[in-house]
Design a protein around this motif. Structure first.
Motif, short mmCIF file in Angstrom:
data_model
loop_
_atom_site.label_atom_id
_atom_site.label_comp_id
_atom_site.label_asym_id
_atom_site.label_seq_id
_atom_site.Cartn_x
_atom_site.Cartn_y
_atom_site.Cartn_z
N THR A 65 49.23 31.89 32.21
CA THR A 65 50.21 31.74 33.29
C THR A 65 49.67 32.23 34.63
O THR A 65 50.38 32.21 35.63
N GLY A 66 48.44 32.69 34.64
CA GLY A 66 47.82 33.14 35.88
C GLY A 66 47.41 31.97 36.75
O GLY A 66 47.60 30.80 36.40
N PRO A 67 46.81 32.25 37.89
CA PRO A 67 46.44 31.18 38.84
C PRO A 67 45.18 30.41 38.48
O PRO A 67 44.78 29.50 39.20
N HIS A 68 44.54 30.78 37.36
CA HIS A 68 43.27 30.15 37.00
C HIS A 68 43.48 29.03 35.98
O HIS A 68 44.35 29.13 35.09
N SER A 69 42.69 27.99 36.08
CA SER A 69 42.79 26.88 35.14
C SER A 69 42.27 27.27 33.77
O SER A 69 41.54 28.26 33.62
N ARG A 70 42.62 26.49 32.78
CA ARG A 70 42.16 26.76 31.42
C ARG A 70 40.65 26.64 31.30
O ARG A 70 40.02 27.38 30.54
N LEU A 71 40.07 25.69 32.03
CA LEU A 71 38.62 25.54 31.97
C LEU A 71 37.91 26.76 32.54
O LEU A 71 36.85 27.16 32.06
N ARG A 72 38.49 27.36 33.56
CA ARG A 72 37.90 28.58 34.12
C ARG A 72 37.99 29.73 33.11
O ARG A 72 37.08 30.56 33.01
N VAL A 73 39.09 29.78 32.38
CA VAL A 73 39.24 30.81 31.35
C VAL A 73 38.17 30.64 30.28
O VAL A 73 37.52 31.61 29.86
N LEU A 74 37.95 29.40 29.84
CA LEU A 74 36.90 29.13 28.85
C LEU A 74 35.52 29.48 29.40
O LEU A 74 34.70 30.06 28.70
N THR A 75 35.28 29.11 30.65
CA THR A 75 33.98 29.40 31.26
C THR A 75 33.71 30.89 31.31
O THR A 75 32.60 31.35 31.02
N ALA A 76 34.73 31.67 31.66
CA ALA A 76 34.58 33.13 31.70
C ALA A 76 34.22 33.68 30.33
O ALA A 76 33.39 34.59 30.21
N LYS A 77 34.83 33.14 29.29
CA LYS A 77 34.54 33.61 27.94
C LYS A 77 33.11 33.27 27.53
O LYS A 77 32.42 34.09 26.90
N PHE A 78 32.65 32.08 27.89
CA PHE A 78 31.28 31.72 27.56
C PHE A 78 30.27 32.56 28.36
O PHE A 78 29.19 32.88 27.86
N ILE A 79 30.63 32.91 29.57
CA ILE A 79 29.75 33.77 30.36
C ILE A 79 29.65 35.15 29.73
O ILE A 79 28.55 35.72 29.62
N ILE A 80 30.77 35.70 29.29
CA ILE A 80 30.77 37.02 28.65
C ILE A 80 30.05 36.98 27.31
O ILE A 80 29.43 37.97 26.89
N ALA A 81 30.09 35.83 26.63
CA ALA A 81 29.45 35.73 25.32
C ALA A 81 27.95 36.00 25.40
O ALA A 81 27.38 36.58 24.46
N PHE A 82 27.32 35.62 26.50
CA PHE A 82 25.86 35.80 26.58
C PHE A 82 25.45 37.26 26.59
O PHE A 82 24.58 37.65 25.78
N PRO A 83 25.99 38.12 27.46
CA PRO A 83 25.58 39.54 27.40
C PRO A 83 25.97 40.21 26.09
O PRO A 83 25.32 41.18 25.69
#
Length: 246
Positions: free
Chosen positions: A90-108
């Protein structure tokens, strides 16, 4: 986007999965150290290549498929498990941005496991006779490259685990996928089709356990498909699915 990444990182830092990451790095290194300690002698210098690659094989064959699938499953399904997915979306970010953030965090997250086990192997190696004399920058650079390759290949498999976790809205099926991957890769390693199966292709590309069937072109093509196809599926599914916390 930066806010999303920071939020995901804060959630991960407070997760109990950090202990699994630590165990995943320490246990293989400890096992190889104890095996080497049992056969060590003052008349024989440490074989650094064998020392590093024994750990690499354990990571590629057993630890990474099971542990990384669980970690990725938890990363993508945590909000469903804790019934907070509505708040996240329900935040201002799109679902694709949420997924992208998770994939970015997955690498470290995956990097931390691989880096820690590599440093443990490097540090514990100096307990053995002649280790300081036999370690060269050439050996260190070559072995570090193999660990980096395994990391990238394992990261290419993250969309599969993420897709399973999102479809079932739980990290338990992703954990089951990891166990299945360990069993199936060991079975397929005995066949000529190993480079067509993502987990056995990863194992062979990183460790060259079956050099007669090791085709880089087929293996990297398999890994590219294993990364792109589930990634596209996740993007369409997560954008359009009726996502709720129950």
């Amino acid at each position: 986007m930066v806010d999303l990444i920071a939020c995901e990182w804060m959630k991960w830092k407070r997760s109990r999965m950090l202990w699994l990451m630590l165990l995943g790095a320490v246990l293989p290194a400890l096992l190889v150290f104890l095996v080497e300690l049992n056969g060590a002698s003052d008349s024989k210098s440490l074989d650094w290549v064998n020392y590093f690659e024994t750990n690499l094989q354990i990571m590629a064959m057993l630890m990474c498929p099971a542990l990384f699938s669980l970690l990725i499953g938890y990363l993508f399904a945590r909000e469903f498990q804790e019934r907070t997915v509505n708040n996240m979306l329900t935040g201002p970010h799109s679902r694709l941005r949420v997924l992208t953030a998770k994939f970015i965090i997955a690498f470290p997250v995956l990097l931390a496991v691989m880096l820690l086990t590599f440093l443990l192997m490097l540090g514990t190696g100096f307990f053995f006779h002649g280790a300081g004399d036999t370690l060269t920058m050439s050996i260190l650079g070559k072995e570090a490259g193999k660990y980096a390759l395994l990391l990238m290949l394992q990261y290419a498999l993250t969309p599969i685990s993420a897709a399973v976790a999102l479809l079932w809205r739980s990290y338990i099926p992703a954990m089951g996928l990891g166990i299945f991957a360990v069993i199936s890769e060991l079975t397929i390693m005995q066949s000529k089709y190993i480079m067509y199966y993502p987990w056995s292709a990863t194992l062979n590309l990183a460790t060259n356990m079956s050099p007669g069937h090791n085709s880089a072109s087929i293996g990297y093509s398999t890994m590219a498909l294993a990364f792109v196809v589930p990634l596209v599926f996740i993007a369409f599914y997560f954008r359009r699915a009726d996502v709720h916390s129950g």
